[in-house]
Design a protein around this motif. Sequence first.
Motif, PDB file in Angstrom:
ATOM      1  N   GLY A 132       0.811  -1.214   0.000  1.00 21.29           N
ATOM      2  CA  GLY A 132       0.000   0.000   0.000  1.00 21.29           C
ATOM      3  C   GLY A 132       0.840   1.258   0.000  1.00 21.29           C
ATOM      4  N   ALA A 133       1.978   1.191   0.681  1.00 20.82           N
ATOM      5  CA  ALA A 133       2.847   2.361   0.792  1.00 20.82           C
ATOM      6  C   ALA A 133       3.613   2.668  -0.498  1.00 20.82           C
ATOM      7  N   ARG A 134       3.591   1.743  -1.459  1.00 18.72           N
ATOM      8  CA  ARG A 134       4.238   2.009  -2.757  1.00 18.72           C
ATOM      9  C   ARG A 134       3.269   2.794  -3.632  1.00 18.72           C
ATOM     10  N   SER A 135       2.983   4.001  -3.210  1.00 19.14           N
ATOM     11  CA  SER A 135       2.016   4.869  -3.872  1.00 19.14           C
ATOM     12  C   SER A 135       2.689   6.183  -4.252  1.00 19.14           C
ATOM     13  N   PRO A 136       2.139   6.894  -5.229  1.00 27.15           N
ATOM     14  CA  PRO A 136       2.713   8.196  -5.584  1.00 27.15           C
ATOM     15  C   PRO A 136       2.799   9.113  -4.371  1.00 27.15           C
ATOM     16  N   ASP A 137       3.925   9.768  -4.214  1.00 25.89           N
ATOM     17  CA  ASP A 137       4.179  10.608  -3.050  1.00 25.89           C
ATOM     18  C   ASP A 137       5.192  11.683  -3.453  1.00 25.89           C
ATOM     19  N   HIS A 138       4.679  12.811  -3.921  1.00 23.81           N
ATOM     20  CA  HIS A 138       5.531  13.883  -4.429  1.00 23.81           C
ATOM     21  C   HIS A 138       6.496  14.359  -3.334  1.00 23.81           C
ATOM     22  N   ALA A 139       7.780  14.340  -3.637  1.00 19.99           N
ATOM     23  CA  ALA A 139       8.858  14.772  -2.727  1.00 19.99           C
ATOM     24  C   ALA A 139       9.067  13.826  -1.547  1.00 19.99           C
ATOM     25  N   LYS A 140       8.502  12.626  -1.631  1.00 16.24           N
ATOM     26  CA  LYS A 140       8.712  11.606  -0.584  1.00 16.24           C
ATOM     27  C   LYS A 140       8.374  12.145   0.810  1.00 16.24           C
ATOM     28  N   MET A 141       7.206  12.741   0.932  1.00 11.62           N
ATOM     29  CA  MET A 141       6.801  13.340   2.197  1.00 11.62           C
ATOM     30  C   MET A 141       6.087  12.353   3.124  1.00 11.62           C
ATOM     31  N   THR A 142       5.661  11.218   2.581  1.00 11.03           N
ATOM     32  CA  THR A 142       4.815  10.268   3.333  1.00 11.03           C
ATOM     33  C   THR A 142       3.782  11.013   4.191  1.00 11.03           C
ATOM     34  N   PRO A 143       2.840  11.717   3.537  1.00 11.27           N
ATOM     35  CA  PRO A 143       1.865  12.511   4.285  1.00 11.27           C
ATOM     36  C   PRO A 143       0.661  11.699   4.744  1.00 11.27           C
ATOM     37  N   TRP A 144       0.932  10.560   5.359  1.00 10.78           N
ATOM     38  CA  TRP A 144      -0.112   9.670   5.845  1.00 10.78           C
ATOM     39  C   TRP A 144       0.510   8.681   6.830  1.00 10.78           C
ATOM     40  N   ARG A 145      -0.358   8.067   7.597  1.00 11.86           N
ATOM     41  CA  ARG A 145       0.085   7.017   8.522  1.00 11.86           C
ATOM     42  C   ARG A 145      -1.028   5.995   8.663  1.00 11.86           C
ATOM     43  N   PHE A 146      -0.697   4.841   9.232  1.00 15.47           N
ATOM     44  CA  PHE A 146      -1.642   3.730   9.348  1.00 15.47           C
ATOM     45  C   PHE A 146      -1.971   3.438  10.819  1.00 15.47           C
ATOM     46  N   VAL A 147      -3.206   3.019  11.046  1.00 15.41           N
ATOM     47  CA  VAL A 147      -3.604   2.421  12.319  1.00 15.41           C
ATOM     48  C   VAL A 147      -4.304   1.109  11.979  1.00 15.41           C
ATOM     49  N   VAL A 148      -3.757  -0.014  12.439  1.00  8.36           N
ATOM     50  CA  VAL A 148      -4.368  -1.318  12.182  1.00  8.36           C
ATOM     51  C   VAL A 148      -5.311  -1.637  13.344  1.00  8.36           C
ATOM     52  N   LEU A 149      -6.565  -1.854  13.003  1.00  7.08           N
ATOM     53  CA  LEU A 149      -7.613  -2.061  14.008  1.00  7.08           C
ATOM     54  C   LEU A 149      -8.137  -3.486  13.936  1.00  7.08           C
ATOM     55  N   GLY A 150      -7.991  -4.210  15.040  1.00  8.35           N
ATOM     56  CA  GLY A 150      -8.554  -5.546  15.135  1.00  8.35           C
ATOM     57  C   GLY A 150      -9.978  -5.493  15.649  1.00  8.35           C
ATOM     58  N   ALA A 191     -15.364  12.115  17.477  1.00  6.97           N
ATOM     59  CA  ALA A 191     -15.373  10.701  17.096  1.00  6.97           C
ATOM     60  C   ALA A 191     -14.023  10.279  16.543  1.00  6.97           C
ATOM     61  N   ALA A 192     -13.438  11.095  15.673  1.00  8.08           N
ATOM     62  CA  ALA A 192     -12.147  10.748  15.065  1.00  8.08           C
ATOM     63  C   ALA A 192     -11.053  10.616  16.121  1.00  8.08           C
ATOM     64  N   ALA A 193     -11.153  11.404  17.176  1.00  8.97           N
ATOM     65  CA  ALA A 193     -10.149  11.339  18.246  1.00  8.97           C
ATOM     66  C   ALA A 193     -10.120   9.963  18.904  1.00  8.97           C
ATOM     67  N   LEU A 194     -11.237   9.253  18.871  1.00  5.76           N
ATOM     68  CA  LEU A 194     -11.286   7.918  19.465  1.00  5.76           C
ATOM     69  C   LEU A 194     -10.362   6.942  18.729  1.00  5.76           C
ATOM     70  N   PHE A 195     -10.052   7.259  17.470  1.00  2.00           N
ATOM     71  CA  PHE A 195      -9.155   6.416  16.674  1.00  2.00           C
ATOM     72  C   PHE A 195      -7.708   6.899  16.744  1.00  2.00           C
ATOM     73  N   GLY A 196      -7.454   7.942  17.539  1.00  2.00           N
ATOM     74  CA  GLY A 196      -6.096   8.453  17.664  1.00  2.00           C
ATOM     75  C   GLY A 196      -5.764   9.548  16.674  1.00  2.00           C
ATOM     76  N   VAL A 197      -6.791  10.084  15.988  1.00  2.00           N
ATOM     77  CA  VAL A 197      -6.567  11.176  15.040  1.00  2.00           C
ATOM     78  C   VAL A 197      -6.326  12.458  15.831  1.00  2.00           C
ATOM     79  N   THR A 198      -5.253  13.153  15.517  1.00  2.00           N
ATOM     80  CA  THR A 198      -4.878  14.347  16.264  1.00  2.00           C
ATOM     81  C   THR A 198      -5.174  15.608  15.454  1.00  2.00           C
ATOM     82  N   ALA A 199      -4.995  16.755  16.078  1.00  3.29           N
ATOM     83  CA  ALA A 199      -5.271  18.037  15.431  1.00  3.29           C
ATOM     84  C   ALA A 199      -4.451  18.173  14.153  1.00  3.29           C
ATOM     85  N   GLY A 200      -5.101  18.622  13.086  1.00  5.32           N
ATOM     86  CA  GLY A 200      -4.428  18.786  11.807  1.00  5.32           C
ATOM     87  C   GLY A 200      -4.464  17.548  10.930  1.00  5.32           C
TER      88      GLY A 200
END
Length: 199
Positions: free
Chosen positions: A51-69, A158-167
Motif C-alpha cells: 500500500g505504501a508504494r504509492s505516488p508521493d511527491h517529494a517523498k513526504m509520506t503525508p499519511w500514517r496507518f492504524v491497524v484495528l482488530g 469521534a475521530a479522536a477515538l481512533f487516535g486522530v490528532t489536530a491537523g
Amino acid sequence: MTDYPLGAPLPAPLVSEEMQHRLAVRRSAPAQDLRTPGPDEAQIAAILKLGARSPDHAKMTPWRFVVLGPQSRANIAEQLAALVKTKNLSPKAAAVLAKLTAAPVSILVISTAAPGLKPVWEQQLSAGAVCMNLEHAASAFGFWSSWITDWYSYDAEAAALFGVTAGETIAGFIHIGSLNEPALERDRPDLAKLTTILP
C-alpha cells in the motif's frame, strides 16, 4: 515479495493478463458483510508494504496507518454509539457502525497533510492513492475489501477515538475480510461521456 536495495534498477513492467483481469473485476465489498478469514499478521505487514508504494511527491509520506482488530473496533463502536445519543444523531448514524465492526481487520489511513513543501491537495491525493493500493494489495492476497469513511470520520470528537490528532484527517477505513457470497457487479460509468481525447 521481492525487496530491492536502494538505487537498484527495478524490473520493467510485464504484460499480465491476471492483473488486467483483477482490475477489470475490482469492486468494493459491502463492509457489513465482510467475515473471517482475514489476513494474518504477516499478510497485514505485506499489505501495508504494498500500500505504501504509492505516488508521493517529494517523498513526504503525508499519511500514517492504524491497524484495528475486532476488539479495538468493538470498544470504539461502543463509544461511538454513545456519541450518537449525546449528539442526537439520526438512527442511520448508529446503523452504520455495523460496517465498522464486521470485518476481521481494518486499516485506518490517516492523512497528515500540512502546508509546506508541496500543496496540501497533492498530499491528500497521496493518502487516497494509498487507500486504493491497500485495496489492490488485499485482493492480491485473496481478500475482499471496502474503503469507507462514514460520519465518525468527519466528527472531531469521534475521530479522536481512533487516535486522530489536530491537523490530521481520515482518508479512509480499509476493511478487509472474506464474503460468504461473491459481491455482485454494479453499474459502471460511460467512459465515452467522461473522456476527452486531444490530438
